[in-house]
Structure formats: C-alpha cells, structure tokens
Write a protein that holds these residues in place. Structure first.
Motif, PDB file in Angstrom:
ATOM      1  N   ILE A 260       0.818  -1.080  -0.167  1.00 59.94           N
ATOM      2  CA  ILE A 260       0.099  -0.048   0.254  1.00 59.94           C
ATOM      3  C   ILE A 260       0.726   1.301   0.252  1.00 59.94           C
ATOM      4  O   ILE A 260       0.585   2.351  -0.791  1.00 59.94           O
ATOM      5  CB  ILE A 260      -0.997   0.261   1.297  1.00 59.94           C
ATOM      6  CG1 ILE A 260      -1.668  -1.148   1.111  1.00 59.94           C
ATOM      7  CG2 ILE A 260      -1.502   1.361   1.311  1.00 59.94           C
ATOM      8  CD1 ILE A 260      -3.111  -1.442   2.290  1.00 59.94           C
TER       9      ILE A 260
ATOM     10  N   SER B 135      -6.075   3.678   1.125  1.00 64.82           N
ATOM     11  CA  SER B 135      -6.657   2.228   1.686  1.00 64.82           C
ATOM     12  C   SER B 135      -7.694   2.180   2.510  1.00 64.82           C
ATOM     13  O   SER B 135      -8.220   3.052   3.222  1.00 64.82           O
ATOM     14  CB  SER B 135      -5.351   1.483   2.095  1.00 64.82           C
ATOM     15  OG  SER B 135      -5.001   2.149   3.499  1.00 64.82           O
TER      16      SER B 135
ATOM     17  N   SER C   1      -7.913   2.491  -5.527  1.00 69.91           N
ATOM     18  CA  SER C   1      -7.520   2.458  -4.096  1.00 69.91           C
ATOM     19  C   SER C   1      -7.228   0.885  -3.819  1.00 69.91           C
ATOM     20  O   SER C   1      -7.286  -0.093  -4.529  1.00 69.91           O
ATOM     21  CB  SER C   1      -8.765   2.853  -3.167  1.00 69.91           C
ATOM     22  OG  SER C   1      -9.839   2.040  -3.518  1.00 69.91           O
ATOM     23  N   VAL C   2      -6.968   0.530  -2.430  1.00 64.27           N
ATOM     24  CA  VAL C   2      -6.710  -1.002  -2.128  1.00 64.27           C
ATOM     25  C   VAL C   2      -7.765  -1.013  -0.981  1.00 64.27           C
ATOM     26  O   VAL C   2      -7.962  -0.018  -0.032  1.00 64.27           O
ATOM     27  CB  VAL C   2      -5.408  -0.911  -1.349  1.00 64.27           C
ATOM     28  CG1 VAL C   2      -5.098  -2.350  -0.859  1.00 64.27           C
ATOM     29  CG2 VAL C   2      -4.209  -0.607  -2.323  1.00 64.27           C
TER      30      VAL C   2
ATOM     31  N   SER D 292     -11.157   5.355  -5.969  1.00 61.01           N
ATOM     32  CA  SER D 292     -10.164   4.571  -6.719  1.00 61.01           C
ATOM     33  C   SER D 292      -9.363   5.366  -7.585  1.00 61.01           C
ATOM     34  O   SER D 292      -9.927   6.348  -7.920  1.00 61.01           O
ATOM     35  CB  SER D 292     -11.194   3.716  -7.547  1.00 61.01           C
ATOM     36  OG  SER D 292     -11.955   4.368  -8.535  1.00 61.01           O
TER      37      SER D 292
ATOM     38  N   LEU E   6      -8.268  -2.585  -5.659  1.00 59.43           N
ATOM     39  CA  LEU E   6      -7.474  -3.933  -5.580  1.00 59.43           C
ATOM     40  C   LEU E   6      -7.945  -4.413  -4.118  1.00 59.43           C
ATOM     41  O   LEU E   6      -7.751  -3.688  -3.152  1.00 59.43           O
ATOM     42  CB  LEU E   6      -6.058  -3.332  -5.325  1.00 59.43           C
ATOM     43  CG  LEU E   6      -4.984  -4.591  -5.271  1.00 59.43           C
ATOM     44  CD1 LEU E   6      -5.024  -5.549  -6.347  1.00 59.43           C
ATOM     45  CD2 LEU E   6      -3.466  -4.072  -4.976  1.00 59.43           C
TER      46      LEU E   6
ATOM     47  N   TRP F  84      -1.779   4.533  -2.797  1.00 55.07           N
ATOM     48  CA  TRP F  84      -3.168   4.752  -3.141  1.00 55.07           C
ATOM     49  C   TRP F  84      -3.834   4.922  -1.559  1.00 55.07           C
ATOM     50  O   TRP F  84      -3.297   4.298  -0.615  1.00 55.07           O
ATOM     51  CB  TRP F  84      -3.873   3.501  -3.810  1.00 55.07           C
ATOM     52  CG  TRP F  84      -3.177   3.418  -5.331  1.00 55.07           C
ATOM     53  CD1 TRP F  84      -2.769   4.398  -5.960  1.00 55.07           C
ATOM     54  CD2 TRP F  84      -3.460   2.375  -5.962  1.00 55.07           C
ATOM     55  NE1 TRP F  84      -2.409   3.952  -7.118  1.00 55.07           N
ATOM     56  CE2 TRP F  84      -3.012   2.638  -7.440  1.00 55.07           C
ATOM     57  CE3 TRP F  84      -4.216   1.005  -6.045  1.00 55.07           C
ATOM     58  CZ2 TRP F  84      -2.878   1.803  -8.357  1.00 55.07           C
ATOM     59  CZ3 TRP F  84      -4.200   0.322  -7.029  1.00 55.07           C
ATOM     60  CH2 TRP F  84      -3.499   0.620  -8.151  1.00 55.07           C
TER      61      TRP F  84
END
Length: 478
Positions: free
Chosen positions: A279, A286, A319-320, A317, A361, A284
């Motif tokens: 991450i 999270s 994003s995780v 997004s 993701l 990104w």
C-alpha cells in the motif's frame, strides 16, 4: 536431444500455478508452459551459478523448487512476455518485440564481451540474453540479431538491404532503429538515401533508444521490494505493479486491473506487513474491513457497513481494500452459520467483482483458509490464493541484512548463524531481536552492535513451542 520433462504434469510451481507442458529444453535448462498460460524457465544449479557469477541475473529472479529429485531453480514469465531460445526461430512479428530483443542484446553485451548468444535464452522480463555456454561455434551479435529477426535465416543484421528484402514486417528505417537499439552499426546505405534522411533516422533512433532505455531503467529501479520475502515481492511485481505500470498494454489484451487475492498463513508470518508495504509503495488510499470496524450484533447492520466500505473504496479509486480476518465474514455457508451470515457472504459476492471493475485492488487475509466459503475462493472473485508461511533461514538472512545495513555493526556478526536460530519464527521476532540488540549496545555505551549483543537479544524471545517444537509443514512462501 530428447525432450523429457523434469517436472510431472500438474507439479506445483510458483504461487498456486502448476506445470502443463514442456516447450523447449537444453542440457541444463527447460522452458515449460503453466496451466495459467504463463511460462517458466527451469535451470540446473550449475548453469544458474554461471549466470550469477557473470552478473547476468540478480537475486530475487530465480527460486529453488522443492520436492524434486534434482536441484532445480525456476523463474516465471507472464504469457505476454517472450521467453524462448534464440535458436527457436519463432518470432512475434512486431516492431516493439524486435526493439525489446535488441535492447536486451545490447544490455547483456555491456555486461561482458565473452558471452556467445547463438545458444542463448531470451528472457524479456529481465531484458537479458542468457548464454547456455555450449561448445558450438560462436556467432557475432549481428548474425544473432539477423537470425532472430528473420526467423532463422543466416543474415547479418547490419546488412540492411538483405534484411529489408527478407522481412516484410520491418521497413528499412525501422531496421536501422532496431540496429541502434542493439548498438550495431549498419554496413551499408541503401541507394537513394539522402544525408537528410540519415540525419532524421539517426535523431529518431536516439530519441526512441533513450525512451526504451528509460523505461527499462525505471522498471528496474521502481520495483517493489519486501525484505525477507523475495517470492512474495516477485508476485506483487508481476501481478500488481506491472499491470498498474503498463495499463495500456494490458488493456489491449483485455486485462484492465489486477485481480483480487487471498493471503493465508499462521499468525505472525508477515501477511499484514507485506500488505502495508505494498500500500505504501502504490501510494493509493486504503480501506479495511475487519471485525472491529464492521461487525454488529444487529441483523443487516454488518452487511450495511460492508457495503459502505466498498462504496467508499470505489469512490476513491484507484484504491486498496483490505479484508482482514476474512473467516469472520466469509465462512462456509454450509457450516450452519445462520441467515445473517449468509447475507454477509452474499454482499461480498456481489460487491467484489464490482469493486475490481472500478479499480479497487482487493487483498484478503486469513489464518484459516479451510473455513472460507468455496464460492468466495472461486476464480473471478479471488484469482490468486497465496500461502505465506513462516520465514525460512534464507529469507531471514535477507531480512537481517536489510535491517542491519544502516546500523553500525561489528565484523564478528554472523548473520547466517543468527538466521538459523530465528528460522521458523514470526518476522516480528526478527525485527525485535535487531532493535533489542541496538538497545543493549546503547545501554552498554558500545560503538558497534556485535554478535554477542544479537545473541543476548535473541535469548529475550525464546522459541515458541509449535507442535512439540517441530514444524510439520514447509517453511517459506509457496
């Protein structure tokens, strides 16, 4: 020579993949196709040692296969990257493929003048031509490039006119560009070529070569690293980082975004650490779903909170979204967990594909993969199910070296001996030993961390008793 496969059909290779068929073979190497359609290069230890001694391959590319009768090492190549013998003669006819081969030829040659490439293995993923050191007569780089581009015809690539006649898919200017990528000068000028044409072509070549070189350099430098977990790092680089970095190339073949994955293994094996490092690397936003954040005793409330987290991740997004302790939400519905649990599983089944389509993701983690609903594990929701076990001595050695490299250490520190003592422990124990040794060193007003301090720190965390002190399954990343 006969092509007898080293691995039986269905032998497990890499992260949940398995062997399907043998494509090419040499005395000390084989190229196999996997069930996922990816390819895999298998090599014997002596050949790999030569490549390493000559500086042709770096650490973290090849990994040792377990449960084989021979000492075999493997490296993975995605289905869209070329992995073949230079002598194979099967060439995908496109300018980009030709340029990539030429760049690999030039970069490998820069590592040494002693290599002969007429028997080499072209490994596009690492931009290398790996020689197999046979006794066959050495061919010049011009002949190797010419034969590869033409699919087996013995033409020197520097003979631009003959190359132009032999290939309909590259014109004269493109041939000159490919030669420049390979660092090879043309031996002739075609009739009718003016000085301005040559100057224009040269400028184009310089600009294109700089762009390709920049791409290769950036790919090598901008690589996700996970100290102590080289195989897991290699998986993230192959199945996440490369797809994100080369979105247009992957979209052209129908792959828009990395697939969801499950990391499973015992507590303390490093799953959470690996995910947090990934991450941080991606940069990104999270989001996390765990029991403390969404669990509720009220009917429908948990499903509602799960939906809210998915919606927030989609809105931010790329994003995780991390699903921690997924067995708390996604246990097998046949185990009689009640209507509310069925509703929660159904919510996940609905939202996971939607999130992936919107560039989220999804990474799930669990200590009990055996409890997870089979419908959740089905490909299309979670394409990759990865076992992360406790680290072995080799992985711990890598982590220790990484932790100690920025600290003042004495010459008597024996990292390998310390790694043997820490083998099979959680990675958090390894980090603690280094920190504790540093604290003890500072307390004693010593200038360097020595081996005695590290061993003293090790005694603070006695080995954990697991199944009578003996491990009953393999150690390491599978």
């Amino acid at each position: 020579m006969g092509m007898d496969p080293w691995l039986p059909f269905g032998f497990r290779v890499g992260q949940g993949d398995s062997s399907q068929s043998l494509e090419l073979a040499g005395a000390n190497w084989q190229i196999i196709r996997l069930k996922s359609k990816d390819r895999c290069l298998l090599v014997k230890r002596d050949l790999l040692s030569k490549w390493q001694d000559d500086g042709l391959v770096e650490d973290g590319i090849f990994f040792e296969l377990e449960n084989t009768s021979h000492e075999i090492w493997y490296a993975l190549s995605s289905w869209d990257r070329t992995l073949c013998s230079v002598q194979d003669g099967k060439v995908v006819k496109s300018k980009s493929v030709a340029a990539a081969f030429a760049v690999a030829l030039k970069e490998t040659r820069q590592l040494g003048s002693q290599f002969g490439f007429q028997d080499a293995i072209y490994f596009e993923r690492i931009s290398r031509l790996l020689p197999t050191y046979t006794v066959s007569e050495r061919a010049s780089d011009e002949d190797v490039l010419g034969r590869w581009l033409t699919g087996g015809v013995h033409i020197s690539a520097s003979a631009v006119r003959r190359m132009d006649q032999a290939m309909a898919w590259l014109n004269e200017r493109e041939i000159r560009q490919v030669l420049a990528y390979a660092g090879i000068a043309p031996s002739e000028v075609l009739p009718g070529t003016s000085p301005s044409d040559i100057e224009l072509t040269t400028n184009e070549v310089v600009a294109s070569e700089a762009a390709i070189s920049s791409d290769v350099t950036r790919a090598r430098l901008d690589t996700f690293e996970l100290p102590g977990r080289p195989q897991l790092a290699a998986f993230f680089n192959e199945h996440v980082i490369d797809i994100v970095r080369n979105q247009e190339r992957y979209r052209a073949v129908g792959i828009d975004f990395p697939s969801a994955m499950i990391l499973h293994g015992p507590p303390g094996c490093g799953k959470t650490f690996a995910v947090h490092k990934l991450i941080d690397f991606l940069g990104w936003p999270s989001f996390e779903i765990d029991a403390s954040s969404v669990a509720s005793p009220y009917i429908h409330e948990t499903s509602k909170k799960v939906a809210q987290v998915f919606t927030a991740a989609i809105e931010k997004s790329p994003s995780v979204l991390v699903i921690d302790e997924m067995e708390a939400f996604l246990a097998d519905r046949d185990m009689g967990s009640g209507h509310h649990r069925v509703e929660e599983v159904a919510e996940f089944l609905r939202r996971i594909p939607e999130a992936i389509e919107n560039n989220v993701l999804i990474i799930a983690m669990t200590n009990r993969i055996d409890l997870i609903d089979p419908a959740i594990q089905r490909r299309g929701r979670f394409d990759h199910i990865i076992e992360v076990d406790f680290a072995n001595a080799e992985e711990i050695t890598s982590l220790l070296k990484n932790l100690l490299k920025s600290l003042p250490t004495a010459d008597d520190v024996n990292v390998e001996l310390l790694a043997d003592e820490l083998s099979g422990r959680p990675l958090s124990d390894v980090s603690f030993v280094v920190r504790e040794a540093a604290r003890l060193t500072a307390r004693e007003a010593l200038p360097l961390i020595d081996h005695a301090m590290l061993m003293s720190a090790l005694r603070v965390v006695p080995a954990r008793d697991r199944e009578g002190g003996k491990r009953k399954h393999k150690i390491g990343f599978i």
